[in-house]
Motif scaffolding. Structure first.
Motif, short mmCIF file in Angstrom:
data_model
loop_
_atom_site.label_atom_id
_atom_site.label_comp_id
_atom_site.label_asym_id
_atom_site.label_seq_id
_atom_site.Cartn_x
_atom_site.Cartn_y
_atom_site.Cartn_z
N PHE A 111 3.04 16.81 -7.82
CA PHE A 111 3.27 17.38 -9.15
C PHE A 111 4.46 16.69 -9.82
O PHE A 111 4.41 16.34 -11.01
N LEU A 112 5.54 16.50 -9.06
CA LEU A 112 6.72 15.82 -9.60
C LEU A 112 6.37 14.39 -10.02
O LEU A 112 6.82 13.91 -11.06
N MET A 113 5.58 13.70 -9.19
CA MET A 113 5.14 12.35 -9.52
C MET A 113 4.37 12.34 -10.85
O MET A 113 4.62 11.49 -11.72
N ALA A 114 3.42 13.27 -10.97
CA ALA A 114 2.57 13.31 -12.15
C ALA A 114 3.40 13.54 -13.41
O ALA A 114 3.18 12.88 -14.44
N PHE A 115 4.38 14.45 -13.35
CA PHE A 115 5.18 14.75 -14.53
C PHE A 115 6.11 13.59 -14.87
O PHE A 115 6.33 13.27 -16.04
N THR A 173 5.41 -4.35 -10.74
CA THR A 173 5.11 -4.87 -9.41
C THR A 173 6.11 -4.28 -8.41
O THR A 173 6.03 -4.56 -7.21
N MET A 174 7.02 -3.45 -8.92
CA MET A 174 7.96 -2.73 -8.06
C MET A 174 7.27 -2.11 -6.86
O MET A 174 7.78 -2.13 -5.73
N ALA A 175 6.06 -1.56 -7.06
CA ALA A 175 5.35 -0.90 -5.97
C ALA A 175 5.12 -1.84 -4.79
O ALA A 175 5.21 -1.44 -3.62
N PHE A 176 4.84 -3.10 -5.08
CA PHE A 176 4.57 -4.06 -4.02
C PHE A 176 5.86 -4.51 -3.34
O PHE A 176 5.88 -4.77 -2.13
N TRP A 177 6.95 -4.59 -4.12
CA TRP A 177 8.24 -4.91 -3.52
C TRP A 177 8.70 -3.78 -2.60
O TRP A 177 9.32 -4.04 -1.56
N VAL A 178 8.44 -2.54 -2.98
CA VAL A 178 8.81 -1.40 -2.13
C VAL A 178 8.13 -1.51 -0.78
O VAL A 178 8.73 -1.25 0.26
N LEU A 179 6.84 -1.86 -0.79
CA LEU A 179 6.10 -2.02 0.46
C LEU A 179 6.81 -3.00 1.38
O LEU A 179 6.99 -2.75 2.58
N LEU A 180 7.24 -4.14 0.83
CA LEU A 180 7.91 -5.17 1.63
C LEU A 180 9.28 -4.70 2.12
O LEU A 180 9.59 -4.79 3.32
N PHE A 181 10.10 -4.18 1.20
CA PHE A 181 11.45 -3.76 1.58
C PHE A 181 11.43 -2.56 2.54
O PHE A 181 12.28 -2.47 3.44
N ALA A 182 10.49 -1.63 2.33
CA ALA A 182 10.40 -0.47 3.22
C ALA A 182 10.00 -0.90 4.63
O ALA A 182 10.45 -0.32 5.63
N TRP A 183 9.16 -1.90 4.73
CA TRP A 183 8.74 -2.41 6.03
C TRP A 183 9.93 -3.07 6.74
O TRP A 183 10.19 -2.85 7.94
N MET A 193 4.20 3.31 -5.06
CA MET A 193 2.83 3.19 -5.56
C MET A 193 2.59 4.14 -6.72
O MET A 193 1.86 3.82 -7.67
N SER A 194 3.20 5.32 -6.68
CA SER A 194 2.98 6.30 -7.76
C SER A 194 3.46 5.78 -9.10
O SER A 194 2.96 6.19 -10.15
N SER A 195 4.42 4.83 -9.07
CA SER A 195 4.94 4.29 -10.33
C SER A 195 3.89 3.53 -11.11
O SER A 195 4.02 3.35 -12.32
N GLY A 239 -6.54 2.29 -6.42
CA GLY A 239 -5.53 1.94 -5.43
C GLY A 239 -4.47 3.01 -5.30
O GLY A 239 -4.00 3.32 -4.19
N LEU A 240 -4.08 3.61 -6.42
CA LEU A 240 -3.09 4.68 -6.42
C LEU A 240 -3.58 5.87 -5.59
O LEU A 240 -2.84 6.43 -4.78
N VAL A 241 -4.83 6.24 -5.78
CA VAL A 241 -5.40 7.37 -5.03
C VAL A 241 -5.44 7.06 -3.54
O VAL A 241 -5.05 7.89 -2.70
N VAL A 242 -5.89 5.86 -3.18
CA VAL A 242 -6.01 5.49 -1.77
C VAL A 242 -4.65 5.51 -1.08
O VAL A 242 -4.49 6.07 0.01
N VAL A 243 -3.62 4.92 -1.71
CA VAL A 243 -2.30 4.86 -1.08
C VAL A 243 -1.65 6.23 -1.04
O VAL A 243 -1.01 6.60 -0.05
#
Length: 298
Positions: A12-16, A104-114, A248-250, A283-287
């Protein structure tokens, strides 16, 4: 090894937050002929800080500075560098590509979080990111030529990478200091963002601010809703879910920005852009629904 479970409050917070930030791009476009880009960044964060500071005082919550180095890193990368690099990119090139490349922040997060958190992506995460990447490429449409050239694209990508690193630093802070007050952290983030942006606001040539009701209303939306409310809710999302899911929500923001521009500005997307939006949403739904496998690094 454990798995994150779906958090309905976080969704809900993401959506708002996506709603607030998606509409903010329409407001920023309207303000672009009324105020300089760095004045806008500095003023929106100053207003955001004042709103949160008053709330902290009224509710008698602590004003103590959060864990220093991580808070400084969040403010530097997530708040200041992202916005300022995006503004530099807007000066050098076209708005559409800048917005999409920044997210593309979402893809950078994937890399940095890993690398930094040990959040190893699952197969479902990889599938979701492939779908989103296809959609992103369709919307950017590089085969039509990047308006503004390589410099604009590079600055926007650096902005996205900066925000991605900031998200992971925020997640790291919440993991190490679970009792951190999100309202307090965001208030300091807004203040530091204002101070870091002031040299650009004062030193880079910009148009004079055209004060009027439209400018004031636009700044209030950007300061109160997009900055104070939006960033508090975003930090609550980062606190509650994995960095990968938060990042990814971004991607919902540029999708919603396209829809708002179609609805409010009569900027009709092409069939390819609509297909790209569909892929990004898929992709957003899957992740978002995929569990995160956390593997602690030694």
């Amino acid at each position: 090894m454990n798995k994150d479970r779906p958090d309905h409050a976080a969704f809900f917070l993401m959506a708002f937050t996506v709603l607030l930030w998606g509409f903010s791009w329409i407001v920023m476009k309207h303000l672009s002929h009324l105020i300089g880009p760095f004045d806008l960044v500095a003023l929106r964060y100053a207003i955001g800080f004042l709103v949160l500071f008053v709330i902290l005082l009224a509710s008698r919550q602590s004003l103590r500075f959060p864990p220093f180095w991580l808070t400084l890193g969040i403010a530097l990368f997530q708040t200041t560098a992202f916005q300022c690099l995006a503004q530099f990119a807007l000066i050098a090139g076209g708005t559409g590509q800048v917005v999409m490349l920044s997210y593309t922040m979402a893809f950078w997060v994937l890399l940095f979080a890993w690398i930094l958190l040990g959040d190893k992506p699952t197969r479902r995460h990889v599938l979701g990111f492939v779908l989103a990447a296809v959609g992103l490429v369709a919307v950017i449409a590089p085969w039509e030529g990047m308006s503004g050239g390589v410099l604009s694209s590079l600055l926007a990508l650096l902005g996205g990478a900066s925000w991605g690193l900031g998200v992971v630093l925020a997640k790291m802070l919440f993991q190490r200091h679970p009792n951190v007050n999100v309202l307090n952290l965001t208030a300091w983030q807004m203040l530091l963002g204002t101070l870091f942006t002031l040299p650009l606001s004062l030193g880079v040539p910009q148009m004079a601010i055209h004060w009027g009701s439209q400018t004031v209303v636009g700044l209030l939306y950007m300061g109160v809703m997009a900055s104070a409310v939006g960033w508090v809710m975003w930090m609550m999302v980062v606190q509650r879910v994995s960095a990968t899911v938060a990042g990814m929500s971004s991607l919902g923001v540029p999708v919603l920005a396209i829809i708002f521009a179609w609805w409010l500005l009569n900027e009709r997307p092409t069939a390819v852009e609509l297909a790209g939006v569909a892929f990004m949403l898929a992709g957003l739904v899957v992740v978002t629904l995929a569990p995160v496998t956390r593997k602690k690094l030694s």
